[in-house]
Design a protein around this motif. Structure first.
Motif, PDB file in Angstrom:
ATOM      1  N   GLY A 356       0.841  -1.202   0.000  1.00 40.69           N
ATOM      2  CA  GLY A 356       0.000   0.000   0.000  1.00 40.69           C
ATOM      3  C   GLY A 356       0.869   1.243   0.000  1.00 40.69           C
ATOM      4  O   GLY A 356       1.821   1.350   0.780  1.00 40.69           O
ATOM      5  N   ALA A 357       0.539   2.191  -0.879  1.00 40.83           N
ATOM      6  CA  ALA A 357       1.395   3.364  -1.091  1.00 40.83           C
ATOM      7  C   ALA A 357       1.510   4.232   0.161  1.00 40.83           C
ATOM      8  O   ALA A 357       2.603   4.677   0.514  1.00 40.83           O
ATOM      9  N   ARG A 358       0.387   4.492   0.857  1.00 37.88           N
ATOM     10  CA  ARG A 358       0.453   5.393   2.014  1.00 37.88           C
ATOM     11  C   ARG A 358       1.337   4.807   3.112  1.00 37.88           C
ATOM     12  O   ARG A 358       2.142   5.525   3.722  1.00 37.88           O
ATOM     13  N   LEU A 359       1.197   3.503   3.356  1.00 35.11           N
ATOM     14  CA  LEU A 359       2.014   2.856   4.382  1.00 35.11           C
ATOM     15  C   LEU A 359       3.495   2.896   3.996  1.00 35.11           C
ATOM     16  O   LEU A 359       4.361   3.127   4.842  1.00 35.11           O
ATOM     17  N   ALA A 360       3.783   2.689   2.716  1.00 39.65           N
ATOM     18  CA  ALA A 360       5.169   2.742   2.245  1.00 39.65           C
ATOM     19  C   ALA A 360       5.755   4.134   2.443  1.00 39.65           C
ATOM     20  O   ALA A 360       6.895   4.290   2.903  1.00 39.65           O
ATOM     21  N   HIS A 361       4.990   5.160   2.102  1.00 42.62           N
ATOM     22  CA  HIS A 361       5.449   6.535   2.310  1.00 42.62           C
ATOM     23  C   HIS A 361       5.613   6.846   3.794  1.00 42.62           C
ATOM     24  O   HIS A 361       6.560   7.527   4.200  1.00 42.62           O
ATOM     25  N   PHE A 362       4.705   6.359   4.632  1.00 42.61           N
ATOM     26  CA  PHE A 362       4.771   6.615   6.068  1.00 42.61           C
ATOM     27  C   PHE A 362       6.074   6.076   6.655  1.00 42.61           C
ATOM     28  O   PHE A 362       6.808   6.803   7.343  1.00 42.61           O
ATOM     29  N   PHE A 363       6.381   4.799   6.365  1.00 45.72           N
ATOM     30  CA  PHE A 363       7.585   4.209   6.955  1.00 45.72           C
ATOM     31  C   PHE A 363       8.855   4.839   6.386  1.00 45.72           C
ATOM     32  O   PHE A 363       9.822   5.061   7.120  1.00 45.72           O
ATOM     33  N   ARG A 364       8.862   5.153   5.104  1.00 43.78           N
ATOM     34  CA  ARG A 364      10.033   5.822   4.544  1.00 43.78           C
ATOM     35  C   ARG A 364      10.179   7.207   5.177  1.00 43.78           C
ATOM     36  O   ARG A 364      11.289   7.651   5.475  1.00 43.78           O
ATOM     37  N   ASP A 479      -6.878  -5.413  -0.356  1.00 44.23           N
ATOM     38  CA  ASP A 479      -5.678  -4.919   0.324  1.00 44.23           C
ATOM     39  C   ASP A 479      -5.945  -3.600   1.040  1.00 44.23           C
ATOM     40  O   ASP A 479      -5.438  -3.365   2.145  1.00 44.23           O
ATOM     41  N   THR A 480      -6.740  -2.732   0.425  1.00 44.50           N
ATOM     42  CA  THR A 480      -7.080  -1.456   1.064  1.00 44.50           C
ATOM     43  C   THR A 480      -7.948  -1.693   2.296  1.00 44.50           C
ATOM     44  O   THR A 480      -7.745  -1.060   3.342  1.00 44.50           O
ATOM     45  N   LEU A 481      -8.900  -2.597   2.195  1.00 45.86           N
ATOM     46  CA  LEU A 481      -9.766  -2.907   3.336  1.00 45.86           C
ATOM     47  C   LEU A 481      -8.964  -3.471   4.510  1.00 45.86           C
ATOM     48  O   LEU A 481      -9.151  -3.071   5.659  1.00 45.86           O
ATOM     49  N   LYS A 482      -8.037  -4.387   4.221  1.00 41.29           N
ATOM     50  CA  LYS A 482      -7.272  -5.035   5.284  1.00 41.29           C
ATOM     51  C   LYS A 482      -6.267  -4.100   5.951  1.00 41.29           C
ATOM     52  O   LYS A 482      -5.752  -4.417   7.028  1.00 41.29           O
ATOM     53  N   ALA A 483      -6.003  -2.953   5.321  1.00 43.64           N
ATOM     54  CA  ALA A 483      -5.135  -1.959   5.957  1.00 43.64           C
ATOM     55  C   ALA A 483      -5.838  -1.246   7.112  1.00 43.64           C
ATOM     56  O   ALA A 483      -5.195  -0.609   7.939  1.00 43.64           O
ATOM     57  N   ASN A 484      -7.170  -1.354   7.170  1.00 39.71           N
ATOM     58  CA  ASN A 484      -7.935  -0.743   8.257  1.00 39.71           C
ATOM     59  C   ASN A 484      -7.780  -1.599   9.522  1.00 39.71           C
ATOM     60  O   ASN A 484      -7.937  -2.824   9.463  1.00 39.71           O
ATOM     61  N   PRO A 485      -7.486  -1.002  10.673  1.00 43.28           N
ATOM     62  CA  PRO A 485      -7.233  -1.800  11.886  1.00 43.28           C
ATOM     63  C   PRO A 485      -8.419  -2.636  12.338  1.00 43.28           C
ATOM     64  O   PRO A 485      -8.236  -3.642  13.020  1.00 43.28           O
ATOM     65  N   LEU A 486      -9.627  -2.241  11.970  1.00 49.45           N
ATOM     66  CA  LEU A 486     -10.821  -2.969  12.401  1.00 49.45           C
ATOM     67  C   LEU A 486     -11.041  -4.247  11.599  1.00 49.45           C
ATOM     68  O   LEU A 486     -11.740  -5.155  12.045  1.00 49.45           O
ATOM     69  N   ILE A 487     -10.436  -4.333  10.415  1.00 47.48           N
ATOM     70  CA  ILE A 487     -10.699  -5.449   9.506  1.00 47.48           C
ATOM     71  C   ILE A 487      -9.534  -6.424   9.485  1.00 47.48           C
ATOM     72  O   ILE A 487      -8.385  -6.033   9.274  1.00 47.48           O
ATOM     73  N   ASN A 547     -13.221   1.927  -2.110  1.00 48.48           N
ATOM     74  CA  ASN A 547     -13.885   2.237  -3.382  1.00 48.48           C
ATOM     75  C   ASN A 547     -13.236   3.405  -4.125  1.00 48.48           C
ATOM     76  O   ASN A 547     -13.393   3.542  -5.341  1.00 48.48           O
ATOM     77  N   LYS A 548     -12.481   4.235  -3.382  1.00 48.73           N
ATOM     78  CA  LYS A 548     -11.775   5.350  -4.030  1.00 48.73           C
ATOM     79  C   LYS A 548     -10.686   4.845  -4.982  1.00 48.73           C
ATOM     80  O   LYS A 548     -10.233   5.582  -5.850  1.00 48.73           O
ATOM     81  N   GLN A 549     -10.285   3.572  -4.787  1.00 42.34           N
ATOM     82  CA  GLN A 549      -9.194   3.024  -5.601  1.00 42.34           C
ATOM     83  C   GLN A 549      -9.666   2.499  -6.959  1.00 42.34           C
ATOM     84  O   GLN A 549      -8.843   2.153  -7.803  1.00 42.34           O
ATOM     85  N   VAL A 550     -10.988   2.396  -7.150  1.00 44.19           N
ATOM     86  CA  VAL A 550     -11.508   1.749  -8.360  1.00 44.19           C
ATOM     87  C   VAL A 550     -12.616   2.600  -8.991  1.00 44.19           C
ATOM     88  O   VAL A 550     -13.059   3.593  -8.413  1.00 44.19           O
ATOM     89  N   SER A 551     -13.055   2.166 -10.172  1.00 45.87           N
ATOM     90  CA  SER A 551     -14.158   2.854 -10.839  1.00 45.87           C
ATOM     91  C   SER A 551     -15.474   2.514 -10.152  1.00 45.87           C
ATOM     92  O   SER A 551     -15.552   1.574  -9.347  1.00 45.87           O
TER      93      SER A 551
END
Length: 598
Positions: A356-364, A479-487, A547-551
């Motif tokens: 996931g891009a945001r997580l990659a940017h966060f750790f870098r 993958d986007t859903l599983k990045a949420n701590p609740l899921i 859903n923001k990731q897709v059409s």
């Protein structure tokens, strides 16, 4: 671009094998600390010379017990020092190691030992021994079994057994093994059907090790250290372990992820290797802790700054204002986050699923770049990887040295090169289907940019075709859903259905915190709260983000919260946490049907 090749850096000679490095290290760098063993709350050094002596002693025992050149030996254990020791001892005896996940059932254990024709097996615990006993009567080729723990530990038992064998006999045996000889049979965890035995030669593993050293010169070398916690039956952890040992970095093992934070603090590694779920939990845990202590606004601002700082490094560099903000938050927040990884960690390696891009940017941005890679058991682990000098967030990097990647006309990722396997054990049909004109058909879909960076866009066999004919790759949403701590887990459905929907499970570790935050009864179960407005609203927010990731045509219209998580015991996920879609679909057929009938 349709094809990209990375040139080899160091050819593998015909007379080399993976056992060589044990004696190279012992003879040239004998005092180097190759391992640190965890015993009774402390870490104890094991030098390269001491390790070679142990490997030799165990190899002598294996040979005395009747293990011959090319014989298969099973290895079923959690991640621990003895796993690596036994792996090298099996190779030193000229044999072939067959890793087995320690969570395997009796029937899974039987399949791997019977299909491989194993002559011996090493198991870790009394529970494993009992599992083996259930099926041993159906394993006529299995002559010996040893247990790592217990009254007669395998290492000491084998060392005693082989005490009278001359050392030269082991050296003669190990030197007779060629690079083209089989080193290991690794059974894929298999999301469909029975696991297939991937045949990897010494050449494959040596090429992987050299490619990884070339990719990570700042991590692989004396003075660096790696704490292993992923299962060594998984090719990613094993390949990185072999690379670290070869490059004379110091290795530690921890078998239980529940002790990981404490072990990181005492071992203090310079780098770690993990799957994205681990990085998600580190991030979510830190964020949750900050918010619960009333420091949520500071953390959120620090997070945004870290992401912006990383993104700016990809586009000309951060400005003065951003650099100043980053420096402030480095003292306030980032140092504490790095401390959670032991305080010395300068980088991490990730594989097995998209990060996931945001997580990659966060750790870098906080100073711990996560080098995301891509590979399969069939490619000896990494076939592509991001490196310090060639890093693009959102991609899995360029091919490793000696590897070529090609995009087929239908978008499938094809791989060839020194790290690519020779075929499946006892399965010519599967081999013929997987390898065509020297190219391995990965089953994954991807794109190559004009600089040779690969982006994985989906799994060929997992493509969902809706009733309206729309092709949907579920991995982007999941993958986007599983990045949420609740899921915990998410499975997108909709094949031959009018729209896309999803099955969601709640993360059992995070659930008590969520209940506390939302004022729910401490004893309430997921099943009891499945229709709770707050839970539904938080899940809907996660779906909206995905859903923001897709059409619009690919977006999730409906979802249902399942009362329990998917489990390996239930056959719904593999040991490496990959979904077995056919099993989940069968087990939850009524829940799926209800999404389209209510």
């Amino acid at each position: 671009m349709r094809e990209y090749t990375a040139p080899s850096v160091q050819a593998v000679a015909e007379d080399e094998n993976m056992a060589d490095v044990v004696w190279v290290n012992a003879e040239r760098f004998g005092d180097t600390v190759s391992f640190r063993r965890h015993r009774d709350g402390s870490w104890y050094d094991v030098t390269a010379r001491e390790f070679a002596a142990e490997v030799l002693a165990v190899a002598k025992g294996l040979m005395t017990s009747g293990i011959g050149k090319g014989d298969r030996v099973g290895l079923m254990s959690k991640t621990r020092y003895e796993w690596t020791l036994l792996d090298f001892a099996i190779w030193a005896a000229g044999a072939v190691s067959v890793p087995i996940y320690e969570t395997s059932s009796a029937e899974q254990l039987h399949w791997i030992l019977s299909d491989s024709g194993a002559k011996a097996v090493l198991v870790e615990t009394a529970e494993h021994a009992a599992t083996l006993e259930e099926v041993r009567g159906r394993l006529p080729e299995l002559d010996n079994a040893w247990q790592i723990e217990g009254d007669k530990p395998a290492v000491s038992a084998l060392s005693s057994l082989g005490a009278d064998l001359a050392d030269d006999q082991v050296h003669e045996r190990r030197r007779s093994v060629r690079a083209a000889d089989l080193a290991t049979i690794v059974y894929t965890s298999g999301t469909t059907g029975r696991p297939k035995g991937v045949m990897l030669t010494h050449h494959n593993l040596l090429a992987e090790v050299r490619a990884d050293i070339n990719a990570f010169p700042q991590l692989m070398g004396a003075g660096n250290s790696l704490l292993l916690f992923l299962p060594l039956a998984h090719i990613l952890a094993r390949a990185i372990a072999l690379t670290a040992f070869t490059s004379r970095a110091t290795l530690g093992h921890t078998p239980d992820i529940k002790d990981l934070v404490a072990d990181l603090g005492t071992f203090r590694p310079t780098f770690v290797v993990a799957v994205p779920r681990v990085f998600e939990k580190v991030y979510n845990g830190a964020k949750l802790k900050a918010h619960s202590e009333g420091k949520g606004k500071i953390f959120d601002a620090a997070e945004a700054t870290a992401v912006a700082y990383s993104q700016a490094n990809d586009s000309g560099g951060p400005g003065l204002g951003l650099r100043l903000k980053h420096a402030v938050f480095d003292k306030l927040v980032y140092t504490k986050l790095r401390a959670a990884l032991g305080g010395r960690c300068i980088a991490a390696v990730s594989g097995g699923a998209p990060l996931g891009a945001r997580l990659a940017h966060f750790f870098r941005g906080i100073g711990v770049p996560v080098f995301e890679g891509y590979g399969l058991t069939e490619t000896s682990a990494a076939a592509n990887v991001n490196t310090e000098g060639a890093f693009k967030v959102g991609t899995v990097g360029r091919p490793v040295a000696g590897t070529s990647v090609r995009i087929a006309d239908d978008g499938e990722v094809l791989l060839s090169g020194d790290v690519v396997f020779s075929g499946y054990w006892n399965n010519e049909q599967a081999t013929a289907e997987a390898i065509e004109d020297g190219w391995f058909r990965t089953g994954d879909l991807g794109e190559l940019d004009d600089e040779g960076f690969l982006k994985i866009t989906g799994r060929k066999k997992e493509i969902i075709v809706t009733a309206g004919g729309k092709n949907v790759a579920p991995s982007v949403l999941e993958d986007t859903l599983k990045a949420n701590p609740l899921i915990s887990q998410a499975m997108v459905v909709g094949d031959q259905r009018p729209f896309i929907a999803a099955l969601l499970t709640v993360d059992e570790e995070f659930f008590p915190t969520w209940k506390s935050q939302r004022g729910k009864p401490e004893s309430a179960t997921v099943s009891e709260l499945a229709d709770d407005p707050d839970l539904l609203a938080d899940m809907q927010a996660a779906v909206d983000e995905a859903n923001k990731q897709v059409s619009q045509a690919e977006s999730i219209r409906k979802f249902t919260i399942l009362p329990r998580d998917f489990t390996e015991a239930g056959g719904e996920i593999t040991p490496s946490l990959k979904l077995k879609r056919n099993v989940v679909s069968k087990n939850h057929a009524n829940a799926i049907d209800s999404l389209y009938t209510r």
